[in-house]
Motif scaffolding. Sequence first.
Motif, PDB file in Angstrom:
ATOM      1  N   VAL A 183       0.840  -1.197   0.000  1.00 45.09           N
ATOM      2  CA  VAL A 183       0.000   0.000   0.000  1.00 45.09           C
ATOM      3  C   VAL A 183       0.875   1.247   0.000  1.00 45.09           C
ATOM      4  O   VAL A 183       0.603   2.208  -0.718  1.00 45.09           O
ATOM      5  N   LEU A 184       1.942   1.224   0.790  1.00 43.36           N
ATOM      6  CA  LEU A 184       2.879   2.351   0.811  1.00 43.36           C
ATOM      7  C   LEU A 184       3.482   2.590  -0.565  1.00 43.36           C
ATOM      8  O   LEU A 184       3.596   3.741  -1.013  1.00 43.36           O
ATOM      9  N   ALA A 185       3.858   1.526  -1.258  1.00 43.12           N
ATOM     10  CA  ALA A 185       4.445   1.665  -2.595  1.00 43.12           C
ATOM     11  C   ALA A 185       3.471   2.344  -3.550  1.00 43.12           C
ATOM     12  O   ALA A 185       3.863   3.224  -4.322  1.00 43.12           O
ATOM     13  N   VAL A 186       2.201   1.977  -3.477  1.00 39.36           N
ATOM     14  CA  VAL A 186       1.200   2.605  -4.342  1.00 39.36           C
ATOM     15  C   VAL A 186       1.020   4.078  -3.973  1.00 39.36           C
ATOM     16  O   VAL A 186       0.978   4.953  -4.850  1.00 39.36           O
ATOM     17  N   ILE A 187       0.949   4.362  -2.685  1.00 38.42           N
ATOM     18  CA  ILE A 187       0.787   5.753  -2.236  1.00 38.42           C
ATOM     19  C   ILE A 187       1.981   6.598  -2.663  1.00 38.42           C
ATOM     20  O   ILE A 187       1.824   7.707  -3.181  1.00 38.42           O
ATOM     21  N   VAL A 188       3.193   6.084  -2.449  1.00 38.02           N
ATOM     22  CA  VAL A 188       4.396   6.826  -2.826  1.00 38.02           C
ATOM     23  C   VAL A 188       4.445   7.017  -4.337  1.00 38.02           C
ATOM     24  O   VAL A 188       4.805   8.099  -4.822  1.00 38.02           O
ATOM     25  N   PHE A 189       4.058   6.011  -5.104  1.00 37.16           N
ATOM     26  CA  PHE A 189       4.040   6.138  -6.562  1.00 37.16           C
ATOM     27  C   PHE A 189       3.086   7.247  -7.005  1.00 37.16           C
ATOM     28  O   PHE A 189       3.431   8.094  -7.829  1.00 37.16           O
ATOM     29  N   ILE A 190       1.888   7.242  -6.447  1.00 40.66           N
ATOM     30  CA  ILE A 190       0.898   8.257  -6.815  1.00 40.66           C
ATOM     31  C   ILE A 190       1.378   9.644  -6.415  1.00 40.66           C
ATOM     32  O   ILE A 190       1.316  10.591  -7.202  1.00 40.66           O
TER      33      ILE A 190
END
Length: 119
Positions: free
Chosen positions: A84-91
Motif C-alpha cells: 500500500v505504501l508503494a502505491v501511495i508513494v508512486f501516486i
Amino acid sequence: MQVPELLEHVGSAIDIVGVAAIVLGAAVSTWIALDSWRRRNSTKIYEPYRRNLGRSILLGLEFLVAADIIKTVAVTPTFTSVGVLAVIVFIRTFLSWSLQLEIEGRWPWQKDETSPTAG
C-alpha cells in the motif's frame, strides 16, 4: 513508551506538518496574489499564484510521503502495508513530478537552462 508507538506519533506529527504546509501555503499564496492585484491592479497574477500554490502543495506532499514511510515501514512492516505504501508513494511521486513540470516547465531531472550556472 515503546519505539513503534513513538514512531507512530512522529509520523502523525509529520502528517500534520504536511497538511499545514499545504493549507498555509494556499493561504499565503492567495494573500500574495490578492495583495499584488490590489497594489498594481495587475491582471498577471494567475501564473505567480499558480506557481506559489504548486510549491506549497509539493512541500506538503513531501512531508506526507515521509510520514507514510515512517508509519508504514517503522511501525507496521507487513507485505500488505509496504505494498500500500508503494502505491501511495508512486501516486504522490507522480503528482510531485506533474506539479514540478507545471511550475517550472521542465521535469525534475532536466537541467535548468535559465540558470546562470547551467551549461
